[in-house]
Write an enzyme that holds these catalytic residues in place. Structure first.
Site, mmCIF file in Angstrom:
data_model
loop_
_atom_site.group_PDB
_atom_site.id
_atom_site.type_symbol
_atom_site.label_atom_id
_atom_site.label_comp_id
_atom_site.label_asym_id
_atom_site.label_seq_id
_atom_site.Cartn_x
_atom_site.Cartn_y
_atom_site.Cartn_z
ATOM 1 N N HIS A 78 52.926 37.324 40.290
ATOM 2 C CA HIS A 78 53.684 38.198 41.086
ATOM 3 C C HIS A 78 54.392 37.226 42.288
ATOM 4 C CE1 HIS A 78 52.768 41.939 39.259
ATOM 5 N NE2 HIS A 78 51.238 41.614 39.400
ATOM 6 N N ASP A 114 56.790 39.118 38.096
ATOM 7 C CA ASP A 114 58.104 39.502 38.925
ATOM 8 C C ASP A 114 58.425 38.628 39.983
ATOM 9 O OD1 ASP A 114 56.061 40.542 40.912
ATOM 10 O OD2 ASP A 114 56.172 42.559 39.682
ATOM 11 N N ASN A 168 42.078 38.185 33.949
ATOM 12 C CA ASN A 168 43.203 37.982 34.528
ATOM 13 C C ASN A 168 43.124 38.296 36.190
ATOM 14 O OD1 ASN A 168 46.333 38.642 34.223
ATOM 15 N ND2 ASN A 168 45.752 40.759 35.170
ATOM 16 N N GLU A 177 52.133 39.345 34.239
ATOM 17 C CA GLU A 177 52.483 40.413 35.106
ATOM 18 C C GLU A 177 53.594 39.812 35.993
ATOM 19 O OE1 GLU A 177 49.634 42.619 37.547
ATOM 20 O OE2 GLU A 177 48.241 42.288 35.791
ATOM 21 N N GLU A 195 40.748 40.475 38.364
ATOM 22 C CA GLU A 195 40.797 40.295 39.549
ATOM 23 C C GLU A 195 39.542 40.411 40.301
ATOM 24 O OE1 GLU A 195 43.696 43.006 41.573
ATOM 25 O OE2 GLU A 195 45.243 42.363 40.421
#
Length: 541
Positions: A223, A254, A187, A252, A146
């Site tokens: 996400h 979801d 990432n 990651e 990030e």
């Protein structure tokens, strides 16, 4: 390899078929989950599903800095070891997460001076990555996490404020030194579609690889939320990164919804999961998909996004949801390739059309039998421990530009396929560029203060422009730091200091400038509290 965006699901039900990991492995992919140490230790259902359904795991928190080195030089690997031991027992690969992040990093790190922070980065990475370097289950790491704001600017974290963007390359080099065989990833979130943030990531990865920084893969967190729409250019975005020669992965995943949950929202969520898996299946260099957890009982979403939840593929009672069926049936029905076979080694390159700053190389082509197809070639300059990537091409020839006049180059070629596999090194070829003009008529330099804080600032870009009528083969910029200011770091140039005078010389890859062409570099400075001065009077020669 291609895959339609939508298709009819098979008649066989997900319940009656094999686990997710079986179908993913048949496609040459992983299907993973982020695991938390608490339920892994205390809940049988959690352990059983984690072991049965997934062939890859990521530690949700146990490998982050605050867990592994809460105090200087005092390391704790109990949680990380528990995750790794579980993976070894269940024939799973481990993705380490994460070495450098602006969150979950202890306060003692955040307040360090530039030199002390660099030492802390090197020690931390060497120790954490080195602990698992000989464990074949630990195959990859999120080295840096990030680094960008939503507009594509670098995040003004304590890392950036203290070290500038150079901390990114430093971290990757430290990780490569600690484990030469691990795949090293960068990432971020909100980079799934093509936007300002993902384009900034793309440009950074391309630049770092051109400089020989060992960035091996890019992670797309994903996400997602059903109320915000699906990033329909996800597959296109994954492919443009893959074309840089890196592996890509969903790290990651979801898909949250506004509560309460209902059947309509479940159906939309299932479509999102299906679309993500389809996108990965359609891109040969996509290694797989990791879901950020797997049960709504243990999800970060409700605590982070008020009124939202139900983001995962199992409910709070460990019952499979329609999103599980979507992942399962997409993996079971999609077409993939299990490609770990590298292309054959290219032939010896031949140099022609050599000038003071360019040369054309050609070589006999490679072949690929792995199934993902020959994607192109990487051309490197042999320079010892870290060879420089000079260029990439989709054909068996390339014209290299930006070379240094009157310089010997020893180069070799590696072929790459659609799955990211690289061939062996071709035999080397040696050539020497011609002598070039010693000057070029002049240059200018202008500096812009990008960000300031109480006791420091970053100047970026310093723009160097060739104002002459002929090409220049190098440049030198000088400027003066105000009294009490000290240089903390720099990038894209070599800086030396004498008193308060700073001399910046070009790097190997940005010294050649055609008439009216420009390049940039940057630097960071520490200054006394309350002092608002910045450098001025840039001169270029």
């Amino acid at each position: 390899m291609g895959l339609l965006a939508t298709f009819l699901l098979p008649a066989v039900s997900a319940e009656a078929s094999a686990p997710l990991r079986t179908h993913a492995a048949a496609k040459g992919k992983f299907i993973g989950a982020a695991l938390a140490t608490g339920p892994l230790s205390n809940e049988t259902a959690y352990r059983n599903i984690a072991a049965t359904e997934f062939n890859q795991v990521t530690a949700e928190n146990a490998m982050k800095w605050d867990s592994t080195e809460p105090n200087p030089g005092q390391f704790n690997f109990s949680g990380a070891d528990a995750i790794v031991d579980f993976a070894v027992q269940n024939d799973q690969q481990v993705h380490g997460h994460t070495l450098i992040w602006h969150q979950q990093t202890p306060g003692w790190v955040q307040g360090l001076s530039a030199s002390a922070m660099r030492e802390a980065i090197e020690r931390h990475i060497s120790t954490v990555v080195g602990r698992y370097a000989d464990n074949p289950a630990v195959v990859s790491w999120d080295v840096v996490n990030e680094v960008f704001e939503e507009n594509g600017n670098f995040r003004t974290s304590f890392w950036y404020n203290t070290l500038g963007q150079s901390y990114i390359a430093d971290a990757f080099r430290a990780a490569r030194a600690a484990d030469p065989d691990a795949r090293l990833c960068i990432n971020d979130y909100n980079v799934e579609g093509i936007n300002a943030k993902s384009t900034a990531m793309y440009n950074l990865v391309r630049s770092l690889r051109q400089q020989g920084v060992p960035v091996d893969c890019v992670g797309f967190q994903s996400h997602l939320a059903i109320q915000y729409g699906f990033p329909n250019d996800l597959q296109q975005n994954l492919q443009r990164f893959a074309d840089l020669g890196v592996q890509v992965r969903i790290t990651e995943l979801d898909v949250r919804m506004q509560m309460p949950r209902d059947s309509s929202k479940d159906a939309t969520q299932a479509t999102y999961y299906r679309n993500v898996v389809n996108a990965c299946l359609a891109v040969a260099a996509c290694a797989g998909v990791t879901i950020w957890g797997f049960t709504d009982k243990h999800s970060w979403v409700p605590d982070t996004f008020g009124g939202e939840g139900a983001a995962l593929i199992y409910d709070e009672n460990y019952q499979k949801k329609s999103s599980y069926d979507a992942v399962h049936d997409t993996l079971a029905s999609g077409s993939g390739t299990d490609d770990t076979t590298p292309p054959t080694t290219p032939g010896t390159p031949t140099a022609s059309n050599i000038t003071s700053n360019s040369a054309t190389l050609s070589w006999s082509a490679s072949t690929d039998s792995g199934g993902s197809g020959l994607a192109g070639y990487n051309v490197y300059r042999e320079q010892g421990s870290t060879d420089t990537l000079l260029g990439q091409t989709s054909t068996n020839s390339i014209t290299l530009t930006g070379l240094t006049p009157d310089t010997e180059y020893q180069v070799y070629v590696r072929a790459r396929d659609g799955a990211g596999n690289l061939s062996g090194n071709s035999p080397t070829a040696t050539f020497t560029t011609e002598e070039g003009p010693s000057g070029g008529g002049g240059c200018t330099a202008t500096g812009t203060v990008q960000t300031e804080w109480q006791n420091g600032y970053v100047v970026q870009p310093v723009t160097v422009t060739n104002t002459g009528t002929t090409a220049i083969d190098g440049w030198t910029v000088t400027f003066t730091l105000p009294a009490g200011h000290t240089l903390a770091g720099s990038w894209n140039a070599t800086l030396t200091v004498s008193g308060q005078t700073v001399t910046a010389t070009n790097a190997a890859y940005n010294g050649n400038l055609a008439p009216n062409a420009s390049t940039t570099f940057g630097f960071q400075v520490n200054r006394p509290n309350g002092d608002t001065q910045t450098p001025s009077g840039y001169t270029c020669a």
